[in-house]
Motif scaffolding. Structure first.
Motif, PDB file in Angstrom:
ATOM      1  N   ARG A 180       0.792  -1.195  -0.012  1.00 20.74           N
ATOM      2  CA  ARG A 180       0.047   0.020  -0.025  1.00 20.74           C
ATOM      3  C   ARG A 180       0.880   1.432  -0.036  1.00 20.74           C
ATOM      4  NH1 ARG A 180      -4.152   3.277  -1.459  1.00 20.74           N
ATOM      5  NH2 ARG A 180      -4.973   4.454   0.065  1.00 20.74           N
ATOM      6  N   VAL A 181       1.890   1.081   0.794  1.00 24.81           N
ATOM      7  CA  VAL A 181       2.734   2.313   0.675  1.00 24.81           C
ATOM      8  C   VAL A 181       3.528   2.640  -0.588  1.00 24.81           C
ATOM      9  CG1 VAL A 181       4.980   3.198   2.053  1.00 24.81           C
ATOM     10  CG2 VAL A 181       3.347   2.116   3.374  1.00 24.81           C
ATOM     11  N   ALA A 182       4.019   1.480  -1.176  1.00 20.34           N
ATOM     12  CA  ALA A 182       4.698   1.448  -2.441  1.00 20.34           C
ATOM     13  C   ALA A 182       3.514   2.229  -3.517  1.00 20.34           C
ATOM     14  CB  ALA A 182       5.140   0.233  -2.894  1.00 20.34           C
ATOM     15  N   GLN A 183       2.506   1.679  -3.503  1.00 20.43           N
ATOM     16  CA  GLN A 183       1.143   2.313  -4.280  1.00 20.43           C
ATOM     17  C   GLN A 183       1.082   3.647  -4.217  1.00 20.43           C
ATOM     18  OE1 GLN A 183      -2.659   0.959  -3.349  1.00 20.43           O
ATOM     19  NE2 GLN A 183      -3.362   0.708  -5.285  1.00 20.43           N
ATOM     20  N   LEU A 184       0.906   4.180  -2.902  1.00 18.23           N
ATOM     21  CA  LEU A 184       0.720   5.570  -2.419  1.00 18.23           C
ATOM     22  C   LEU A 184       2.083   6.413  -3.289  1.00 18.23           C
ATOM     23  CD1 LEU A 184      -0.795   5.498   1.020  1.00 18.23           C
ATOM     24  CD2 LEU A 184      -1.901   6.369  -1.226  1.00 18.23           C
ATOM     25  N   HIS A 185       3.169   5.658  -2.749  1.00 12.37           N
ATOM     26  CA  HIS A 185       4.389   6.496  -3.334  1.00 12.37           C
ATOM     27  C   HIS A 185       4.126   6.558  -4.762  1.00 12.37           C
ATOM     28  CE1 HIS A 185       7.275   5.822   0.486  1.00 12.37           C
ATOM     29  NE2 HIS A 185       6.016   6.550   0.749  1.00 12.37           N
ATOM     30  N   GLN A 187       2.033   6.955  -6.560  1.00 13.48           N
ATOM     31  CA  GLN A 187       0.794   7.775  -7.136  1.00 13.48           C
ATOM     32  C   GLN A 187       1.423   9.212  -6.739  1.00 13.48           C
ATOM     33  OE1 GLN A 187      -2.495   6.434  -5.060  1.00 13.48           O
ATOM     34  NE2 GLN A 187      -2.842   4.874  -6.559  1.00 13.48           N
ATOM     35  N   GLY A 188       2.401   9.381  -6.088  1.00 11.80           N
ATOM     36  CA  GLY A 188       2.838  10.651  -5.913  1.00 11.80           C
ATOM     37  C   GLY A 188       2.828  10.947  -4.328  1.00 11.80           C
ATOM     38  N   LYS A 189       2.182  10.326  -3.664  1.00 13.60           N
ATOM     39  CA  LYS A 189       1.879  10.605  -2.013  1.00 13.60           C
ATOM     40  C   LYS A 189       3.309  10.265  -1.416  1.00 13.60           C
ATOM     41  CE  LYS A 189      -2.463  11.402  -0.037  1.00 13.60           C
ATOM     42  NZ  LYS A 189      -1.968  12.660   0.142  1.00 13.60           N
TER      43      LYS A 189
END
Ligand code: SF4
Lengths: 280, 329
Positions: A180-185, A187-189
């Motif tokens: 989830r963290v990788a996904q958010l990263h 996406q620019g978060k």
């Protein structure tokens, strides 16, 4: 021992509906009397206010608004709960053995053993525990120990409509969280990170995905065990005892010798160390 | 923000403060009795017994305070025995567990020493056999005194350690509380035992100068540790802005500054009178002077002991309550 179980709370998808709070209260039959007081926060849409003996889940509203409510407006939500620390401060200080670690690596306060001494309240680095005004014992989240024992999901995780609260074996949860963290990263978060990995108290079995500093969410940056103070504090006290004890010993000894050397100045000297000011 | 500010208070209020106060007095009085017993001369034995006589009554106040403070008082025995299975409950790394046991064991020492002391005291009630005085005599009496003094020092200090072994503001931010409480307990006890000795006069007088020196040494240590404690806390000291600061101020003024000033003034007066008596004054005046101050000006007045005890109570209240008021309510 069964597999370590826990919660992964992804705060980015929490909508602040408080379904978890309600589910928790209804399953665990926690009263909603607030000790007989009608308590409103008065400065927030959140009226649960904090975790305590009657609130084992608390959806925190972090309301950040400027004066005009336009130039800055941010609303963070986080469903807070006991962290089921791998190194738990509450468990450490409990003098009756009422607080135990279960086969699921969670931390539970046994209600029939708790005496309400309140030692665990100040020991928890997160301020999770408080006295339940109905049972007069210390209470907090049990991670639904009773449900887990029969293979059910804890009430809050079951009720959460956005899967902000996820329950499962810790190994799987850690993996999910990483993804989830990788996904958010991607996406620019970039600010997304996990709070509660092994660096914190050996790992929090209930851990969080946050997007700002821990303090913003009312969480300590570097929570510690109470026992870190045990030895240094004891040594300081022992030092004080030694200084005063030795001072007493030496002052008694030298006074006796001094009195002897001085001789019976007032004529009543005799005996073991006649006193200078003794009455004749 | 300091990590300790995200924690919850223990709801330890006046009952606990008063327990800390009596526990300290009981422990300090026992230590003074034991020191006089083990290292003093024969003429200090009555005052030594006085230490034991003060210790037990002060200690008796403690269990009720602690048990009433529990939210489930009827379960207090869970501190000593497992509640769900047979067995002894003891966790050496939990200050409250080890403190409960220490209180129990110290109670035994204090009780036996008390009985021994009372049997040898002019105040011995007629139903108490005089031969029980052997409890405080000889090698047995000394072993008892030494063991009891060890537990007493533990009781005096562990309360501070208990506060430090948490995550609370002020308490967990310094390792000095156990040391501070030990020094404060010794100073207050020396004043209390000195006061009772002054009131009873006669055989209890020879120990007065030493008790007074002990009080001053302990008060000086307390003052130094308190300053170090405040310096250690740094900006966190702001917690004492407000009512709890008044308590802390009272602790310093009543418990430390006033008694030291009081004895200083009296010692000056005594020295001046002594000089006058030794110098030009007649023999008659000399006799009058020594008759006036048999304790060499070391008597503790009701005001003196009142100030010190109030200061000792205020110190514990200031430290416990100031922290209780912080963090999420
Ligand atoms: S979060 Fe607090 S109450 Fe929960 S296990 Fe950790 S120390 Fe205990």
């Amino acid at each position: 021992m069964a597999e370590p179980m826990g919660f992964f709370t992804d705060t980015t998808v929490c909508i602040g509906c408080k379904a978890c709070e309600v589910a928790c209260k209804s399953w665990n039959q926690i009263s909603s009397t607030n000790g007989g007081q009608n308590v409103l926060s008065g400065d927030s849409y959140d009226n649960t206010r904090k975790l305590d003996g009657e609130h084992w889940r608390h959806v925190k509203f972090i309301e950040q608004f400027s004066e005009d409510r336009v130039s800055e407006s941010r609303w963070l939500m986080m469903s807070d709960v006991c962290k089921h620390c791998v190194q738990a401060g509450c468990l450490e200080v409990c003098p009756t053995g009422a607080i135990i670690r279960t086969e699921f690596d969670t931390v539970v306060i046994q209600q029939d053993a708790c005496i309400g001494c309140r030692a665990c309240l100040p020991a928890c680095p997160f301020g999770v525990i408080d006295i339940n005004p109905v049972t007069h014992t210390a209470q907090k989240c049990t991670l639904c120990y009773d449900r887990m024992q029969v293979g059910m999901t804890p009430a809050c995780a079951q009720a959460c409509p956005t899967a902000s609260i996820q329950f499962g074996p810790l190994v799987q949860l850690r993996k999910k969280a990483e993804d989830r963290v990788a996904q958010l990263h991607s996406q620019g978060k970039e600010e997304a990170y996990i709070y509660g990995d092994e660096a914190i108290l050996g790992g929090l079995n209930s851990f969080y995905l946050l997007v700002d500093n821990p303090e913003v969410y009312g969480l300590p940056v570097a929570p510690k065990l109470p026992s870190r103070n045990l030895w240094r504090s004891s040594f300081a006290a022992a030092f004080g005892a030694a200084v005063l004890g030795l001072w007493g010993l030496v002052s008694l000894r030298t006074r006796k010798r001094g009195a002897k050397a001085e001789g019976p100045s007032s004529g009543d000297g005799g005996g073991d160390g006649g006193k200078k000011g003794a009455a004749p | 923000m300091r990590d300790v500010l995200f924690t919850a208070p223990a709801h330890w209020h006046w009952l606990i403060v008063v327990y800390f106060f009596f526990g300290g007095l009981s422990a300090g009085s026992y230590v003074l009795g034991a020191l006089l017993h083990l290292f003093g001369g024969a003429q200090e034995r009555p005052a030594s017994r006085l230490g034991y006589l003060v210790s037990l009554p002060a200690l008796l106040a403690c269990p009720p305070l602690l048990i009433v403070d529990l939210d489930r008082p009827e379960r207090f025995w869970h501190l000593f025995l497992w509640s769900q299975r047979p067995g002894v409950m003891f966790k050496w790394w939990s200050p409250m567990s080890i403190g409960s046991w220490a209180l129990l064991l110290f109670g035994a020492f204090s009780f036996v020493s008390f009985v021994g002391a009372l049997s040898a005291d002019p105040w011995r009630p007629s139903w108490l056999p005089e031969r029980l005085a052997v409890l405080g005599r000889g090698i047995w009496g000394k072993v008892l005194a030494a063991g009891g003094a060890g537990f007493a020092f533990f009781i005096a200090g562990y309360t501070g350690v208990l506060l430090s072994v948490t995550n609370r503001p002020l308490w967990a931010e310094t390792p000095l509380l156990g040391l501070l409480f030990t020094a404060s307990a010794m100073a207050a006890s020396a004043a209390l035992v000195g006061f009772v000795a002054s009131r009873r006069g006669g055989a209890f007088v020879p120990a007065l100068p030493w008790l007074s020196r002990m009080e001053h040494a302990a008060a000086l240590l307390e003052l130094l540790v308190l300053l170090l404690f405040l310096a250690w806390l740094g900006p966190a000291v702001a917690a004492w802005r407000g009512p709890y600061g008044v308590l802390l101020g009272m602790a310093v003024l009543l418990g430390l500054v006033a008694p030291l000033a009081l004895t200083l003034v009296r010692a000056r007066g005594h020295a001046a009178r002594g000089r006058a008596a030794r110098g030009e004054a007649s023999g008659a005046a000399r006799g009058e002077m020594s008759g006036e101050a048999p304790g060499g000006g070391h008597e503790v007045t009701a005001l003196g002991v009142g100030l010190v005890l109030a200061g000792s109570l205020a110190l514990r209240a200031a430290i416990v309550l100031a922290s209780e008021a912080l963090g999420h309510a």
